[in-house]
Design a protein around this motif. Structure first.
Motif, PDB file in Angstrom:
ATOM      1  N   VAL A  19       0.639  -0.802   0.372  1.00 51.15           N
ATOM      2  CA  VAL A  19      -0.192  -0.009  -0.115  1.00 51.15           C
ATOM      3  C   VAL A  19       0.952   1.404   0.340  1.00 51.15           C
ATOM      4  CG1 VAL A  19      -1.908  -1.128   0.429  1.00 51.15           C
ATOM      5  CG2 VAL A  19      -0.261  -0.052   2.601  1.00 51.15           C
ATOM      6  N   THR A  20       0.258   2.742  -0.646  1.00 50.94           N
ATOM      7  CA  THR A  20       1.027   3.920  -0.500  1.00 50.94           C
ATOM      8  C   THR A  20       0.819   4.407   0.959  1.00 50.94           C
ATOM      9  OG1 THR A  20      -0.261   4.545  -1.109  1.00 50.94           O
ATOM     10  CG2 THR A  20       0.719   3.726  -3.177  1.00 50.94           C
ATOM     11  N   ASP A  21      -0.309   4.001   1.395  1.00 47.65           N
ATOM     12  CA  ASP A  21      -0.280   5.049   2.685  1.00 47.65           C
ATOM     13  C   ASP A  21      -1.142   3.946   3.806  1.00 47.65           C
ATOM     14  OD1 ASP A  21      -1.849   6.526   5.100  1.00 47.65           O
ATOM     15  OD2 ASP A  21      -1.966   8.200   3.706  1.00 47.65           O
ATOM     16  N   LEU A  22      -0.241   2.907   4.905  1.00 42.77           N
ATOM     17  CA  LEU A  22      -0.296   2.055   5.347  1.00 42.77           C
ATOM     18  C   LEU A  22      -1.592   2.963   6.869  1.00 42.77           C
ATOM     19  CD1 LEU A  22       0.360  -0.565   6.544  1.00 42.77           C
ATOM     20  CD2 LEU A  22       1.687   0.957   8.505  1.00 42.77           C
ATOM     21  N   THR A  42       6.323   0.169  13.775  1.00 38.81           N
ATOM     22  CA  THR A  42       6.796   1.645  12.910  1.00 38.81           C
ATOM     23  C   THR A  42       8.063   1.463  12.454  1.00 38.81           C
ATOM     24  OG1 THR A  42       7.170   1.775  15.014  1.00 38.81           O
ATOM     25  CG2 THR A  42       4.890   1.699  14.824  1.00 38.81           C
ATOM     26  N   ASP A  43       9.051   0.639  11.805  1.00 36.82           N
ATOM     27  CA  ASP A  43      10.301   0.962  11.701  1.00 36.82           C
ATOM     28  C   ASP A  43      10.450   1.908  10.339  1.00 36.82           C
ATOM     29  OD1 ASP A  43      12.771   1.341  10.244  1.00 36.82           O
ATOM     30  OD2 ASP A  43      13.621  -0.342  11.021  1.00 36.82           O
ATOM     31  N   TYR A  48       4.502  -1.846   9.082  1.00 39.88           N
ATOM     32  CA  TYR A  48       3.716  -2.444   7.918  1.00 39.88           C
ATOM     33  C   TYR A  48       2.575  -2.583   9.406  1.00 39.88           C
ATOM     34  CZ  TYR A  48       5.424  -5.949  11.662  1.00 39.88           C
ATOM     35  OH  TYR A  48       6.269  -6.161  12.199  1.00 39.88           O
ATOM     36  N   ALA A  49       1.754  -3.310   8.687  1.00 39.89           N
ATOM     37  CA  ALA A  49       0.323  -3.172   9.884  1.00 39.89           C
ATOM     38  C   ALA A  49      -0.892  -5.171   9.815  1.00 39.89           C
ATOM     39  CB  ALA A  49      -1.314  -2.339  10.026  1.00 39.89           C
ATOM     40  N   LEU A  59      -4.981  -9.803   7.250  1.00 33.40           N
ATOM     41  CA  LEU A  59      -4.396  -9.309   5.807  1.00 33.40           C
ATOM     42  C   LEU A  59      -2.603  -8.399   6.590  1.00 33.40           C
ATOM     43  CD1 LEU A  59      -5.084  -8.226   2.928  1.00 33.40           C
ATOM     44  CD2 LEU A  59      -6.559  -6.409   4.375  1.00 33.40           C
ATOM     45  N   THR A  60      -2.102  -8.693   5.962  1.00 38.18           N
ATOM     46  CA  THR A  60      -0.741  -7.781   6.126  1.00 38.18           C
ATOM     47  C   THR A  60      -0.429  -6.464   5.351  1.00 38.18           C
ATOM     48  OG1 THR A  60      -0.150  -9.713   7.323  1.00 38.18           O
ATOM     49  CG2 THR A  60       1.703  -7.862   7.146  1.00 38.18           C
ATOM     50  N   LEU A  61      -0.753  -5.507   5.829  1.00 35.22           N
ATOM     51  CA  LEU A  61      -0.324  -4.747   4.728  1.00 35.22           C
ATOM     52  C   LEU A  61       1.291  -3.710   5.068  1.00 35.22           C
ATOM     53  CD1 LEU A  61      -3.942  -2.775   5.544  1.00 35.22           C
ATOM     54  CD2 LEU A  61      -3.423  -3.864   3.199  1.00 35.22           C
ATOM     55  N   TRP A  62       1.357  -3.296   4.334  1.00 34.14           N
ATOM     56  CA  TRP A  62       2.674  -3.225   3.094  1.00 34.14           C
ATOM     57  C   TRP A  62       3.041  -2.301   3.206  1.00 34.14           C
ATOM     58  CZ3 TRP A  62       6.136  -6.663   5.944  1.00 34.14           C
ATOM     59  CH2 TRP A  62       5.422  -7.840   6.218  1.00 34.14           C
ATOM     60  N   GLN A  63       3.826  -1.316   3.816  1.00 35.49           N
ATOM     61  CA  GLN A  63       3.731   0.592   2.982  1.00 35.49           C
ATOM     62  C   GLN A  63       5.342   0.885   2.240  1.00 35.49           C
ATOM     63  OE1 GLN A  63       2.546   4.216   5.120  1.00 35.49           O
ATOM     64  NE2 GLN A  63       4.431   4.601   4.211  1.00 35.49           N
ATOM     65  N   GLN A  64       5.007  -0.135   1.099  1.00 34.60           N
ATOM     66  CA  GLN A  64       6.226   0.197   0.307  1.00 34.60           C
ATOM     67  C   GLN A  64       6.196   0.471  -1.097  1.00 34.60           C
ATOM     68  OE1 GLN A  64       8.269  -4.145   1.750  1.00 34.60           O
ATOM     69  NE2 GLN A  64       7.547  -4.902  -0.020  1.00 34.60           N
TER      70      GLN A  64
END
Length: 156
Positions: A19-22, A42-43, A48-49, A59-64
């Motif tokens: 995702v672009t915006d966690l 939070t690194d 990620y969430a 679901l795992t969301l990755w801000q990358q």
């Protein structure tokens, strides 16, 4: 030993999405799917969430990532979530309309001609295509299936 013997209890595990915006995506999936935040990273280099329900990771969301979801490249086609009733599909649709979600079709769409299953087809904030459907209760005479010659899906 064949692979079918080794995989007798195979089920889909959790799904991981870039995702672009966690924060935005976490809020969206919590609101729409009723998921709880179970853990987060939070690194700044590894945000990620992890979102779950009833003690199970969903679901795992990755801000990358940057940009929007591409349907033109290999990878995910869409995610589909089954609910127990047409009322739940309609309640989800109403919630999504309040969130300003983009829909592929207006209202509940049957999966195929003469089918009692159907759902709603929409996109998350990054354009990832999603479906919430039920197996029963959809009157296929109210709305035609979007593609009668394709798999039972509202995205083609």
């Amino acid at each position: 030993m064949s692979s079918t013997t080794a995989l007798r209890a195979l089920q889909t595990g959790h799904v991981g999405l870039n995702v672009t915006d966690l924060s935005r995506s976490t809020d969206f999936y919590r609101a729409v799917l009723g998921l709880q935040l179970t853990h987060q990273g939070t690194d700044p280099e590894r945000r990620y969430a992890m979102l779950g329900r009833d003690g199970r990771l969903v679901l795992t969301l990755w801000q990358q990532s940057a940009g929007t979801f591409s349907t033109a490249t290999p990878g995910l086609h869409h995610l589909s979530f089954e609910v127990e009733s047409l009322d739940e599909v309609r309640a989800t649709e109403e919630l999504l309309r309040g969130l300003g979600a983009e829909f592929a079709y207006d209202g509940v769409v049957p999966h195929g001609e003469g089918s009692a299953s159907g759902g709603i087809f929409f996109s998350d904030p990054d354009g990832i295509r999603l479906e919430v459907y039920t197996r029963t209760g959809v009157d296929a005479t109210d709305t035609e299936a979007p593609h009668t010659d394709a798999p039972t899906c509202g995205f083609f």
